[in-house]
Scaffold this motif. Structure first.
Motif, PDB file in Angstrom:
ATOM      1  N   MET A  36       0.829  -1.212   0.000  1.00 59.51           N
ATOM      2  CA  MET A  36       0.000   0.000   0.000  1.00 59.51           C
ATOM      3  C   MET A  36       0.861   1.260   0.000  1.00 59.51           C
ATOM      4  O   MET A  36       0.469   2.283  -0.568  1.00 59.51           O
ATOM      5  N   ILE A  37       2.026   1.188   0.618  1.00 58.49           N
ATOM      6  CA  ILE A  37       2.945   2.336   0.577  1.00 58.49           C
ATOM      7  C   ILE A  37       3.437   2.552  -0.851  1.00 58.49           C
ATOM      8  O   ILE A  37       3.478   3.693  -1.348  1.00 58.49           O
ATOM      9  N   SER A  38       3.794   1.462  -1.548  1.00 61.84           N
ATOM     10  CA  SER A  38       4.273   1.581  -2.928  1.00 61.84           C
ATOM     11  C   SER A  38       3.164   2.049  -3.868  1.00 61.84           C
ATOM     12  O   SER A  38       3.433   2.663  -4.898  1.00 61.84           O
ATOM     13  N   GLU A  39       1.916   1.762  -3.504  1.00 61.42           N
ATOM     14  CA  GLU A  39       0.772   2.207  -4.311  1.00 61.42           C
ATOM     15  C   GLU A  39       0.326   3.614  -3.931  1.00 61.42           C
ATOM     16  O   GLU A  39      -0.686   4.108  -4.458  1.00 61.42           O
ATOM     17  N   THR A  40       1.057   4.246  -3.027  1.00 59.89           N
ATOM     18  CA  THR A  40       0.758   5.601  -2.504  1.00 59.89           C
ATOM     19  C   THR A  40      -0.658   5.691  -1.938  1.00 59.89           C
ATOM     20  O   THR A  40      -1.338   6.702  -2.106  1.00 59.89           O
ATOM     21  N   LEU A  41      -1.083   4.629  -1.260  1.00 61.70           N
ATOM     22  CA  LEU A  41      -2.357   4.664  -0.552  1.00 61.70           C
ATOM     23  C   LEU A  41      -2.188   5.191   0.860  1.00 61.70           C
ATOM     24  O   LEU A  41      -3.100   5.829   1.409  1.00 61.70           O
ATOM     25  N   ILE A  42      -1.032   4.898   1.469  1.00 57.95           N
ATOM     26  CA  ILE A  42      -0.756   5.310   2.845  1.00 57.95           C
ATOM     27  C   ILE A  42       0.648   5.889   2.934  1.00 57.95           C
ATOM     28  O   ILE A  42       1.467   5.712   2.027  1.00 57.95           O
ATOM     29  N   SER A  43       0.914   6.538   4.032  1.00 60.72           N
ATOM     30  CA  SER A  43       2.213   7.172   4.250  1.00 60.72           C
ATOM     31  C   SER A  43       3.293   6.122   4.559  1.00 60.72           C
ATOM     32  O   SER A  43       3.002   5.098   5.181  1.00 60.72           O
ATOM     33  N   PRO A  44       4.535   6.386   4.166  1.00 62.20           N
ATOM     34  CA  PRO A  44       5.653   5.497   4.539  1.00 62.20           C
ATOM     35  C   PRO A  44       5.853   5.414   6.051  1.00 62.20           C
ATOM     36  O   PRO A  44       6.557   4.516   6.538  1.00 62.20           O
ATOM     37  N   GLU A  45       5.283   6.360   6.808  1.00 66.56           N
ATOM     38  CA  GLU A  45       5.398   6.345   8.264  1.00 66.56           C
ATOM     39  C   GLU A  45       4.421   5.360   8.912  1.00 66.56           C
ATOM     40  O   GLU A  45       4.421   5.188  10.131  1.00 66.56           O
ATOM     41  N   SER A  46       3.602   4.712   8.108  1.00 64.63           N
ATOM     42  CA  SER A  46       2.639   3.743   8.643  1.00 64.63           C
ATOM     43  C   SER A  46       3.357   2.566   9.291  1.00 64.63           C
ATOM     44  O   SER A  46       4.499   2.237   8.936  1.00 64.63           O
ATOM     45  N   SER A  47       2.691   1.929  10.249  1.00 69.31           N
ATOM     46  CA  SER A  47       3.378   0.899  11.032  1.00 69.31           C
ATOM     47  C   SER A  47       2.395  -0.133  11.582  1.00 69.31           C
ATOM     48  O   SER A  47       1.178  -0.016  11.411  1.00 69.31           O
ATOM     49  N   ILE A  48       2.965  -1.141  12.236  1.00 70.93           N
ATOM     50  CA  ILE A  48       2.206  -2.177  12.933  1.00 70.93           C
ATOM     51  C   ILE A  48       2.525  -2.053  14.420  1.00 70.93           C
ATOM     52  O   ILE A  48       3.693  -1.926  14.798  1.00 70.93           O
ATOM     53  N   LEU A  49       1.509  -2.077  15.255  1.00 72.46           N
ATOM     54  CA  LEU A  49       1.712  -1.995  16.703  1.00 72.46           C
ATOM     55  C   LEU A  49       1.220  -3.286  17.337  1.00 72.46           C
ATOM     56  O   LEU A  49       0.017  -3.550  17.390  1.00 72.46           O
ATOM     57  N   PHE A  50       2.150  -4.103  17.816  1.00 73.95           N
ATOM     58  CA  PHE A  50       1.816  -5.335  18.519  1.00 73.95           C
ATOM     59  C   PHE A  50       1.636  -5.025  20.003  1.00 73.95           C
ATOM     60  O   PHE A  50       2.470  -4.353  20.605  1.00 73.95           O
ATOM     61  N   VAL A  51       0.541  -5.505  20.562  1.00 73.08           N
ATOM     62  CA  VAL A  51       0.244  -5.272  21.978  1.00 73.08           C
ATOM     63  C   VAL A  51       0.327  -6.609  22.715  1.00 73.08           C
ATOM     64  O   VAL A  51      -0.516  -7.483  22.516  1.00 73.08           O
ATOM     65  N   ASP A  52       1.369  -6.769  23.531  1.00 71.16           N
ATOM     66  CA  ASP A  52       1.524  -7.997  24.308  1.00 71.16           C
ATOM     67  C   ASP A  52       0.655  -7.908  25.559  1.00 71.16           C
ATOM     68  O   ASP A  52       0.948  -7.143  26.480  1.00 71.16           O
ATOM     69  N   ASP A  53      -0.392  -8.703  25.594  1.00 73.64           N
ATOM     70  CA  ASP A  53      -1.364  -8.653  26.690  1.00 73.64           C
ATOM     71  C   ASP A  53      -0.965  -9.609  27.816  1.00 73.64           C
ATOM     72  O   ASP A  53      -1.695 -10.524  28.166  1.00 73.64           O
ATOM     73  N   GLY A  54       0.221  -9.367  28.385  1.00 73.83           N
ATOM     74  CA  GLY A  54       0.678 -10.182  29.510  1.00 73.83           C
ATOM     75  C   GLY A  54       0.947 -11.624  29.140  1.00 73.83           C
ATOM     76  O   GLY A  54       0.645 -12.540  29.924  1.00 73.83           O
ATOM     77  N   SER A  55       1.512 -11.862  27.966  1.00 71.75           N
ATOM     78  CA  SER A  55       1.782 -13.232  27.512  1.00 71.75           C
ATOM     79  C   SER A  55       2.764 -13.942  28.436  1.00 71.75           C
ATOM     80  O   SER A  55       3.664 -13.325  29.011  1.00 71.75           O
ATOM     81  N   MET A  56       2.600 -15.267  28.531  1.00 74.31           N
ATOM     82  CA  MET A  56       3.490 -16.074  29.366  1.00 74.31           C
ATOM     83  C   MET A  56       4.502 -16.863  28.540  1.00 74.31           C
ATOM     84  O   MET A  56       5.280 -17.637  29.080  1.00 74.31           O
ATOM     85  N   ASP A  57       4.475 -16.679  27.216  1.00 71.57           N
ATOM     86  CA  ASP A  57       5.449 -17.354  26.364  1.00 71.57           C
ATOM     87  C   ASP A  57       6.468 -16.331  25.856  1.00 71.57           C
ATOM     88  O   ASP A  57       6.734 -15.343  26.534  1.00 71.57           O
ATOM     89  N   LYS A  58       7.010 -16.534  24.674  1.00 69.67           N
ATOM     90  CA  LYS A  58       8.063 -15.656  24.147  1.00 69.67           C
ATOM     91  C   LYS A  58       7.521 -14.566  23.222  1.00 69.67           C
ATOM     92  O   LYS A  58       8.269 -14.023  22.408  1.00 69.67           O
ATOM     93  N   THR A  59       6.263 -14.238  23.370  1.00 70.98           N
ATOM     94  CA  THR A  59       5.660 -13.237  22.487  1.00 70.98           C
ATOM     95  C   THR A  59       6.404 -11.906  22.537  1.00 70.98           C
ATOM     96  O   THR A  59       6.720 -11.314  21.495  1.00 70.98           O
ATOM     97  N   TRP A  60       6.702 -11.412  23.727  1.00 70.13           N
ATOM     98  CA  TRP A  60       7.366 -10.103  23.836  1.00 70.13           C
ATOM     99  C   TRP A  60       8.789 -10.143  23.280  1.00 70.13           C
ATOM    100  O   TRP A  60       9.233  -9.190  22.639  1.00 70.13           O
ATOM    101  N   GLU A  61       9.506 -11.257  23.486  1.00 70.55           N
ATOM    102  CA  GLU A  61      10.847 -11.380  22.924  1.00 70.55           C
ATOM    103  C   GLU A  61      10.801 -11.324  21.400  1.00 70.55           C
ATOM    104  O   GLU A  61      11.657 -10.684  20.761  1.00 70.55           O
ATOM    105  N   LEU A  62       9.786 -11.938  20.816  1.00 68.28           N
ATOM    106  CA  LEU A  62       9.639 -11.892  19.363  1.00 68.28           C
ATOM    107  C   LEU A  62       9.286 -10.490  18.886  1.00 68.28           C
ATOM    108  O   LEU A  62       9.784 -10.037  17.842  1.00 68.28           O
ATOM    109  N   ILE A  63       8.446  -9.794  19.622  1.00 67.07           N
ATOM    110  CA  ILE A  63       8.099  -8.414  19.255  1.00 67.07           C
ATOM    111  C   ILE A  63       9.339  -7.528  19.322  1.00 67.07           C
ATOM    112  O   ILE A  63       9.567  -6.674  18.450  1.00 67.07           O
ATOM    113  N   THR A  64      10.142  -7.724  20.364  1.00 70.92           N
ATOM    114  CA  THR A  64      11.386  -6.955  20.500  1.00 70.92           C
ATOM    115  C   THR A  64      12.321  -7.215  19.325  1.00 70.92           C
ATOM    116  O   THR A  64      12.919  -6.276  18.765  1.00 70.92           O
ATOM    117  N   ALA A  65      12.441  -8.480  18.928  1.00 67.30           N
ATOM    118  CA  ALA A  65      13.291  -8.825  17.784  1.00 67.30           C
ATOM    119  C   ALA A  65      12.749  -8.208  16.496  1.00 67.30           C
ATOM    120  O   ALA A  65      13.519  -7.699  15.662  1.00 67.30           O
TER     121      ALA A  65
END
Length: 343
Positions: A36-65
């Motif tokens: 969508m960025i290459s199609e000029t539909l959205i800004s290059p500043e667009s992003s994904i925000l992962f919200v770790d809801d108190g996970s007990m596995d390695k979810t936050w470590e993966l988000i950090t990576a």
């Protein structure tokens, strides 16, 4: 939105023990974002925000990576498990400081990410709210399909406005997010609140897929609790139903009492131990159910009057070329911990 400027989109993804599917989700969402960025539909500043809801596995470590290797990946970690709806709110509250619009989507990839492009087209056409709606439920079990239909019918009877076959896959503009912030109830049923905003809305239909990996975080017990919370958060009709039932039982009891007196004066005595016991049990059960239901509403009032925050943010990894404004005392009563990191 300024028509001369490309909108900054943030895709908010609540995550709870999603280590099995998170990297697949990140790859799919990053791919559609870059397209969508290459199609000029959205800004290059667009992003994904992962919200770790108190996970007990390695979810936050993966988000950090991901944050270190993927320019579009950001993340926040909640201090403890706050629940799916509150995790959505945490992500939306964080993202609205630097976004023109947000899209919420679950991490299991059952919602078709290709529909995001249609969401943006609807947004750019002037709609503040865009609902993602399932075309059909062929992948659901017969039990889940019928209970879902029952849920929508019951909610309609209770006077709750819901979008049929819509869950939490939706787009909200910045204006809609600000308006959503005025709804401050602690028992927050987002599927019922969003239609109340009143802004221009549109619908996007898509085919729901099988879960990419991992297990569903909504077993039957949680689904029933979610439905009950939705009903009691939006409607007092259950209590009204009990009031009417009580009145009808009072009338019936008065008629039965008059009949019993007439029979007694006429000299008829009929053994009625069984019928009396059964009626006592039935009415007693109804009374206990009524007391419990009233208690549920009182409990919700108890939670509301304490004004506790819905969630706490332990730490965050936010990369932005345009530095976001520091969230003020937000109308949604967030609590940002001092350990939050911005990179």
């Amino acid at each position: 939105m300024n028509s001369n400027r490309l909108p900054v989109l943030t895709i908010v993804v609540p995550c709870y023990n999603e280590e099995e599917v998170l990297m697949i989700t990140a790859r799919e969402l990053t791919s559609i974002l870059k397209e969508m960025i290459s199609e000029t539909l959205i800004s290059p500043e667009s992003s994904i925000l992962f919200v770790d809801d108190g996970s007990m596995d390695k979810t936050w470590e993966l988000i950090t990576a991901l944050h270190k290797t993927n320019h579009h990946a950001n993340g926040i970690k909640l201090a403890k498990n706050a629940g799916h709806q509150n995790a959505l709110l945490a992500g939306m509250d964080t993202a609205k400081a630097y976004s023109d619009c947000i899209i919420t989507i679950d991490a299991d990839l059952q919602d078709d990410v290709q529909a995001i492009r249609q969401f943006i087209h609807k947004y750019r056409a002037g709609h503040d709210v865009v609902y993602g709606i399932r075309r059909e439920r062929k992948n659901d079990t017969a039990f889940k399909r019928h209970t879902a239909q029952w849920f929508y019918r019951v909610m309609e009877k209770m006077g709750v406005e819901l979008i049929y076959n819509h869950a939490d896959y939706r787009l909200l503009s910045k204006r809609a997010l600000e308006e959503l912030g005025r709804y401050r109830e602690r028992n927050f049923f987002m599927r019922g609140v969003v239609p109340l905003l009143g802004f221009s809305s549109a619908e996007v239909y898509y085919d729901r897929k099988e879960r990419a990996a991992g297990e569903s975080k909504y077993p039957l017990r949680k689904m029933l609790a979610f439905a009950f919370d939705g009903i009691t958060s939006f409607s007092i009709k259950p209590i009204r139903f009990l009031t009417i039932s009580g009145f009808l039982f009072l009338v019936f009891s008065a008629i039965a009492g008059i009949f019993a007196l007439v029979q007694k004066f006429n000299g008829y005595t009929v053994p009625g131990w069984t019928s009396i016991i059964l009626s006592i049990w039935f009415i007693g059960g109804l009374q206990l159910m009524g007391i419990g239901l009233v208690g549920e509403y009182v409990g919700k009032v108890f939670k509301e009057v304490k004004h506790r925050p819905r969630y706490g943010i332990d730490s965050g990894l936010i990369r932005n070329t345009t530095q976001p404004k520091k969230p003020s005392a937000t109308p949604l009563r967030t609590r940002l911990r001092s350990s939050r990191k911005l990179s």
